[in-house]
Structure formats: C-alpha cells, structure tokens
Design a protein around this motif. Structure first.
Motif, PDB file in Angstrom:
ATOM      1  N   ASP A   1      -5.214   5.996   6.181  1.00  0.00           N
ATOM      2  CA  ASP A   1      -4.457   6.769   5.171  1.00  0.00           C
ATOM      3  C   ASP A   1      -3.763   7.778   6.071  1.00  0.00           C
ATOM      4  O   ASP A   1      -4.031   8.349   7.051  1.00  0.00           O
ATOM      5  CB  ASP A   1      -5.466   7.733   4.390  1.00  0.00           C
ATOM      6  CG  ASP A   1      -6.211   7.060   3.165  1.00  0.00           C
ATOM      7  OD1 ASP A   1      -5.759   5.806   2.960  1.00  0.00           O
ATOM      8  OD2 ASP A   1      -7.008   7.342   2.554  1.00  0.00           O
TER       9      ASP A   1
ATOM     10  N   HIS B   1      -0.625  10.432   1.509  1.00  0.00           N
ATOM     11  CA  HIS B   1      -1.369   9.759   0.627  1.00  0.00           C
ATOM     12  C   HIS B   1      -1.730  10.962  -0.506  1.00  0.00           C
ATOM     13  O   HIS B   1      -1.781  10.228  -1.808  1.00  0.00           O
ATOM     14  CB  HIS B   1      -2.576   9.207   1.253  1.00  0.00           C
ATOM     15  CG  HIS B   1      -3.278   8.268   0.165  1.00  0.00           C
ATOM     16  ND1 HIS B   1      -2.880   7.632  -0.731  1.00  0.00           N
ATOM     17  CD2 HIS B   1      -4.634   7.733   0.316  1.00  0.00           C
ATOM     18  CE1 HIS B   1      -3.727   6.995  -1.535  1.00  0.00           C
ATOM     19  NE2 HIS B   1      -4.782   6.980  -0.912  1.00  0.00           N
TER      20      HIS B   1
ATOM     21  N   SER C   1     -12.485   3.675   0.359  1.00  0.00           N
ATOM     22  CA  SER C   1     -12.237   4.832   0.450  1.00  0.00           C
ATOM     23  C   SER C   1     -13.351   5.650   0.987  1.00  0.00           C
ATOM     24  O   SER C   1     -14.771   5.338   1.102  1.00  0.00           O
ATOM     25  CB  SER C   1     -12.034   5.562  -1.060  1.00  0.00           C
ATOM     26  OG  SER C   1     -12.117   7.070  -0.948  1.00  0.00           O
TER      27      SER C   1
ATOM     28  N   ALA D   1     -13.909   8.875   0.797  1.00  0.00           N
ATOM     29  CA  ALA D   1     -14.246   9.656  -0.202  1.00  0.00           C
ATOM     30  C   ALA D   1     -15.190   9.095  -1.386  1.00  0.00           C
ATOM     31  O   ALA D   1     -14.722   8.312  -1.903  1.00  0.00           O
ATOM     32  CB  ALA D   1     -13.258  10.706  -0.791  1.00  0.00           C
TER      33      ALA D   1
ATOM     34  N   SER E   1     -12.891  12.097  -5.121  1.00  0.00           N
ATOM     35  CA  SER E   1     -12.093  11.496  -4.190  1.00  0.00           C
ATOM     36  C   SER E   1     -10.777  12.057  -3.990  1.00  0.00           C
ATOM     37  O   SER E   1     -10.326  12.536  -2.908  1.00  0.00           O
ATOM     38  CB  SER E   1     -11.563  10.168  -4.868  1.00  0.00           C
ATOM     39  OG  SER E   1     -10.538   9.267  -4.053  1.00  0.00           O
TER      40      SER E   1
ATOM     41  N   HIS F   1     -10.049  13.885  -0.261  1.00  0.00           N
ATOM     42  CA  HIS F   1      -9.170  13.647   0.550  1.00  0.00           C
ATOM     43  C   HIS F   1      -8.022  14.643   0.675  1.00  0.00           C
ATOM     44  O   HIS F   1      -7.564  14.745   2.026  1.00  0.00           O
ATOM     45  CB  HIS F   1      -8.354  12.549  -0.199  1.00  0.00           C
ATOM     46  CG  HIS F   1      -8.467  11.026  -0.148  1.00  0.00           C
ATOM     47  ND1 HIS F   1      -9.573  10.477  -0.996  1.00  0.00           N
ATOM     48  CD2 HIS F   1      -8.327  10.221   0.895  1.00  0.00           C
ATOM     49  CE1 HIS F   1      -9.868   9.111  -0.677  1.00  0.00           C
ATOM     50  NE2 HIS F   1      -9.012   9.000   0.227  1.00  0.00           N
TER      51      HIS F   1
ATOM     52  N   GLU G   1     -10.554   3.258   6.617  1.00  0.00           N
ATOM     53  CA  GLU G   1     -11.388   2.781   5.636  1.00  0.00           C
ATOM     54  C   GLU G   1     -11.508   1.111   5.493  1.00  0.00           C
ATOM     55  O   GLU G   1     -10.775   0.543   6.021  1.00  0.00           O
ATOM     56  CB  GLU G   1     -10.489   3.494   4.304  1.00  0.00           C
ATOM     57  CG  GLU G   1     -10.693   4.722   4.215  1.00  0.00           C
ATOM     58  CD  GLU G   1      -9.665   5.571   2.969  1.00  0.00           C
ATOM     59  OE1 GLU G   1     -10.265   6.390   2.591  1.00  0.00           O
ATOM     60  OE2 GLU G   1      -8.760   4.724   2.884  1.00  0.00           O
TER      61      GLU G   1
END
Length: 280
Positions: free
Chosen positions: A99, A103, A202, A204, A209, A213, A226
C-alpha cells in the motif's frame, strides 16, 4: 581386471545432468520439459513468501476470488499469432501487494505518493518474523507483549490467518486477524518499525480498516505489505526483499517478496539484530 574410465565423457554426462536439474527441466528427456515450481530454495535458505496469482485467490469482499477472466491469452500461437501474449486485469491490491500513502489519504494521492515513490531501502533489509497470539487481533496490548526491540525496522506478523489458510480460500473472509487502531498507534509511537507485513489482504482488521490504515499511512514513512505467505517459515530474522511494480499514479502494487535466512558467526539472527551487529 581393471576397467578404464573415460573421465572427459563422465564429466560431460554429469555436467549435462546437473544443468538439466538447475534449469528446471524434468521428465523423460529434453524434448519433454516440465516446470519445477518451488516455495523453498537452497534447502531452506530462501523462502518465496508471495502468493501465486490464480483464479481461486481471494479478492476483497468477493465470493468468487479473482475469477477466471483476470488472466487471458489475448494472442495465441495456436490461433495463428507469431507469439503467445497474455493480458491481466485485476486490482493493484490483489494477492501479495504493498500500500502507498495515497490509498487512504486523498491529498497524498493528489500529491503523487504512489507505489513508484516507495523507498526500496525500507522494502529490502533485515526483517523479524513474529507469531501473534492466535486468538487475538493486534491491539496495543498485543504489540507490547511481543517485546519487539527498538532498532528493528521491518516486522512480519504471522497470525491465525496463516493457520486457517485464508489466502488459499476463494471466498473473502472478513473475520481475518489484523491490526486494531490502538495497536497501530502503539506501533507508530513506541517502535522504530517502518515496514509491516501481514498474512491476509489487509493489515488492518476489517471492522477498523479505514481508521487503522490512516494511522499507519499518515506519516508516509511506514510501508504495509499485505497477503504474505508465511506458512512453514520459522520465527526469526531474515533478509527481506520486496520489489513492487513501479506503477506511476497507483496507490498500491503487486509485489514479489522473498526471505533469505542467514546467520552471523554462529549466532541466531534475532540475537544479531538485537545486539546491533546486523545493520537495519
């Protein structure tokens, strides 16, 4: 009676045999090659911790995985083309991926903080693989209990996701383990970690989430990796190498990641990192 041995012929035969093995050729002969697909190389010294992209790999909030149409043969030699040419269509957050700050921060996206801007010095270097308590998400309490030393910059967190083999199940599972917001804040405020790796789509936890993040990506100095494949890898320190695609303007990118196991003068890798003999 002593039989003579033609050593040049013997050497040639052995060389050809080894060459076929090293090049990944197997089967009845060189006219019948078969690819050798590996997860571990050099007797356990190199681990491929990236997932293969297949139609069955899970995709975010999908029950159908990536689906058969994510990869197609656009030009086929069997249909008269002079070469086989495949095309791929998928989210940049599919499979093993990174990421970028854009994002979950739109201003960072507008400012160009994309996958091409990620620091390769962070994505490559010594990394610590730890086991997270299997009945928990990664909270502040869990982070504190892991006793990750100051100075460690890259940590891969193996969770119950690996035990459940969630990345091998086509249907997306929102019950996956991951970071809670308080765990992310504890990491930012109390560690030197600049790369975090987790074993599902993910890092998170699903229910937290966006907030989690944003905590990790806010400083633009921590890179999440991830959907890592961490089964059958021992806890400890490795040399981590992640090379994301350079996708200009994309807030994430598929990446190939490997771990290389090493030791310093007979000491464990973790001891070497803690004592400062391995540069971080």
């Amino acid at each position: 009676m002593t039989r003579s041995i033609n050593f040049p012929l013997l050497i040639v035969a052995v060389t050809l045999s080894l060459s076929s093995h090293l090049l990944g050729v197997s089967g009845k002969g060189s006219d019948d090659p078969k690819p050798i697909r590996r997860e571990v190389y050099e007797g356990g010294k190199i681990f491929d911790i990236s997932h293969r992209y297949t139609a069955e790999i899970p995709a975010w909030e999908s029950s159908e995985g990536l689906g058969k149409q994510f990869l197609r043969l656009a030009a086929s030699m069997k249909n008269g083309s002079f070469a086989n040419v495949s095309e791929m269509k998928l989210s940049v957050h599919s499979g093993t991926h990174v990421d970028a700050p854009g994002h979950f921060w739109d201003n960072y996206y507008d400012d160009g903080f994309d996958s091409d801007s990620l620091d390769l010095r962070v994505l490559n270097g010594p990394a610590l693989l730890v086991d997270v308590p299997r009945d928990k998400n990664i909270t502040a309490e869990v982070m504190e209990s892991l006793h990750i030393p100051r100075g460690v910059r890259r940590v891969l967190f193996r969770t119950v996701n690996t035990d459940k083999r969630l990345m091998f199940k086509k249907e997306f599972d929102s019950s996956f383990a991951g970071f809670m917001t308080d765990g992310a804040k504890w990491l930012v405020e109390n560690t030197d970690i600049k790369l975090i790796g987790l074993d599902y789509l993910s890092f998170a936890a699903f229910e937290e989430s966006p907030a989690t993040h944003r905590v990790i990506l806010k400083g633009r100095d921590i890179i999440p990796v991830e959907a890592l494949k961490l089964d059958d890898v021992e806890v400890g320190t490795y040399s981590l190498h992640c090379l994301p695609l350079r996708l200009l303007g994309a807030e994430g990118a598929p990446t190939r990641c490997i771990l290389i196991k090493y030791d310093v003068k007979g000491r464990t890798c973790r001891d070497s990192v803690v004592k400062g003999s391995i540069p971080l």
